[in-house]
Design a protein around this motif. Structure first.
Motif, short mmCIF file in Angstrom:
data_model
loop_
_atom_site.label_atom_id
_atom_site.label_comp_id
_atom_site.label_asym_id
_atom_site.label_seq_id
_atom_site.Cartn_x
_atom_site.Cartn_y
_atom_site.Cartn_z
N MET A 1 66.77 99.88 34.71
CA MET A 1 67.85 99.12 35.33
C MET A 1 69.17 99.88 35.15
SD MET A 1 68.83 95.20 34.64
CE MET A 1 70.27 94.51 35.32
N ARG A 2 69.93 99.97 36.24
CA ARG A 2 71.22 100.64 36.18
C ARG A 2 72.24 99.80 35.42
NH1 ARG A 2 70.85 101.88 42.33
NH2 ARG A 2 69.88 103.91 42.26
N LYS A 3 73.04 100.46 34.65
CA LYS A 3 74.12 99.76 33.96
C LYS A 3 75.43 100.12 34.66
CE LYS A 3 76.13 98.57 29.65
NZ LYS A 3 75.90 98.23 28.31
N LEU A 4 75.69 99.38 35.73
CA LEU A 4 76.89 99.63 36.52
C LEU A 4 78.05 98.77 36.04
CD1 LEU A 4 75.36 99.60 40.11
CD2 LEU A 4 76.09 101.59 38.81
N PRO A 5 79.25 99.32 36.14
CA PRO A 5 80.42 98.47 35.86
C PRO A 5 80.60 97.49 37.01
CG PRO A 5 81.09 100.67 36.52
CD PRO A 5 79.59 100.69 36.44
N PRO A 6 81.41 96.48 36.85
CA PRO A 6 81.65 95.53 37.94
C PRO A 6 82.21 96.27 39.16
CG PRO A 6 82.64 94.76 35.88
CD PRO A 6 82.16 96.16 35.65
N LEU A 7 81.55 96.12 40.29
CA LEU A 7 81.94 96.87 41.48
C LEU A 7 83.32 96.48 42.00
CD1 LEU A 7 78.52 97.14 43.31
CD2 LEU A 7 79.65 98.80 41.84
N THR A 8 83.70 95.22 41.83
CA THR A 8 85.04 94.82 42.24
C THR A 8 86.10 95.54 41.40
OG1 THR A 8 84.89 92.87 40.82
CG2 THR A 8 84.40 92.56 43.17
N ALA A 9 85.77 95.78 40.15
CA ALA A 9 86.70 96.51 39.28
C ALA A 9 86.80 97.97 39.70
CB ALA A 9 86.24 96.40 37.82
N ILE A 10 85.69 98.56 40.11
CA ILE A 10 85.71 99.95 40.58
C ILE A 10 86.54 100.06 41.85
CG2 ILE A 10 84.28 101.76 41.61
CD1 ILE A 10 82.18 101.15 39.56
N VAL A 11 86.37 99.10 42.76
CA VAL A 11 87.13 99.12 44.02
C VAL A 11 88.63 99.02 43.72
CG1 VAL A 11 87.59 97.83 46.14
CG2 VAL A 11 85.24 98.27 45.43
N ALA A 12 89.00 98.14 42.81
CA ALA A 12 90.42 97.99 42.45
C ALA A 12 90.93 99.27 41.79
CB ALA A 12 90.60 96.80 41.52
N PHE A 13 90.16 99.83 40.88
CA PHE A 13 90.56 101.07 40.21
C PHE A 13 90.76 102.20 41.22
CE2 PHE A 13 89.07 105.22 38.73
CZ PHE A 13 90.08 105.52 37.81
N GLU A 14 89.79 102.35 42.12
CA GLU A 14 89.86 103.44 43.10
C GLU A 14 91.08 103.29 43.98
OE1 GLU A 14 89.45 105.42 46.89
OE2 GLU A 14 89.37 103.25 46.61
N ALA A 15 91.38 102.07 44.41
CA ALA A 15 92.53 101.84 45.28
C ALA A 15 93.84 102.17 44.55
CB ALA A 15 92.54 100.39 45.78
N VAL A 16 93.97 101.73 43.32
CA VAL A 16 95.19 102.01 42.54
C VAL A 16 95.31 103.52 42.29
CG1 VAL A 16 96.37 101.68 40.34
CG2 VAL A 16 95.28 99.74 41.46
N ALA A 17 94.22 104.16 41.91
CA ALA A 17 94.26 105.59 41.62
C ALA A 17 94.58 106.40 42.88
CB ALA A 17 92.93 106.04 41.03
N ARG A 18 93.98 106.03 43.99
CA ARG A 18 94.17 106.77 45.25
C ARG A 18 95.55 106.53 45.83
NH1 ARG A 18 93.18 104.44 49.91
NH2 ARG A 18 91.67 103.01 48.96
N LEU A 19 96.03 105.28 45.79
CA LEU A 19 97.30 104.93 46.40
C LEU A 19 98.49 105.12 45.47
CD1 LEU A 19 96.09 101.70 48.21
CD2 LEU A 19 96.53 103.94 49.25
N GLY A 20 98.22 105.18 44.19
CA GLY A 20 99.28 105.45 43.23
C GLY A 20 100.07 104.26 42.74
N SER A 21 99.69 103.06 43.19
CA SER A 21 100.40 101.88 42.69
C SER A 21 99.56 100.62 42.87
CB SER A 21 101.74 101.69 43.42
OG SER A 21 101.55 101.15 44.70
N VAL A 22 99.82 99.67 42.00
CA VAL A 22 99.15 98.38 42.10
C VAL A 22 99.61 97.66 43.36
CG1 VAL A 22 98.90 96.10 41.03
CG2 VAL A 22 98.81 98.15 39.61
N ARG A 23 100.88 97.75 43.66
CA ARG A 23 101.42 97.06 44.84
C ARG A 23 100.72 97.53 46.12
NH1 ARG A 23 107.45 96.67 44.75
NH2 ARG A 23 106.93 94.76 43.66
N ALA A 24 100.52 98.83 46.27
CA ALA A 24 99.84 99.36 47.46
C ALA A 24 98.38 98.92 47.48
CB ALA A 24 99.94 100.88 47.50
N ALA A 25 97.74 98.89 46.31
CA ALA A 25 96.34 98.45 46.23
C ALA A 25 96.22 96.98 46.59
CB ALA A 25 95.79 98.70 44.83
N VAL A 26 97.17 96.17 46.12
CA VAL A 26 97.19 94.74 46.44
C VAL A 26 97.26 94.55 47.95
CG1 VAL A 26 98.72 92.71 46.34
CG2 VAL A 26 98.10 93.92 44.24
N SER A 27 98.11 95.31 48.60
CA SER A 27 98.27 95.20 50.04
C SER A 27 97.00 95.61 50.77
CB SER A 27 99.44 96.07 50.49
OG SER A 27 99.60 96.04 51.87
#
Length: 118
Positions: A1-27
């Protein structure tokens, strides 16, 4: 069985890291700032590593965060590409027909199989 982190958390992390801000990720994600912050904390707790350094209301990727981003970004790109490819291959055209019920029952229904793809 794969031990994956929560995928919603990965999506949020990727958006913040790629966009450079929480505000942009929120949008982009159409969620609240609180939700993104909770997802980032959840991912850091899951990985047991600090991904961001918080300084004067700004987030900066740590070395671990940069490494993690570089690793997961191609995986997410692969998922997006596979999804787009599948959606293009299974794209169906829809035809709506409006006709009197008597025509549909007597003429169209007996012939409907001829209109369906095989």
């Amino acid at each position: 069985m794969r031990k994956l982190p929560p995928l919603t958390a990965i999506v949020a992390f990727e958006a913040v890291a790629r966009l450079g801000s929480v505000r942009a990720a929120v949008s982009e994600l159409n969620v609240t700032q609180s939700s993104v912050s909770h997802q980032l904390a959840r991912l850091e707790n899951h990985l047991q590593v600090q991904l961001f350094q918080r300084r004067s209301k700004r987030l900066f990727l740590t070395t671990a965060g940069q490494d993690y981003f570089k690793t997961i970004e191609p995986a997410l790109d692969s998922i997006a590409n596979a999804t787009n490819k599948e959606m293009m291959e299974t794209k169906r055209e829809t035809l709506s027909v409006s006709a009197p019920p008597s025509f549909i029952v007597t003429w169209l229904l007996p012939r409907i199989d001829g209109f369906l793809p095989r």
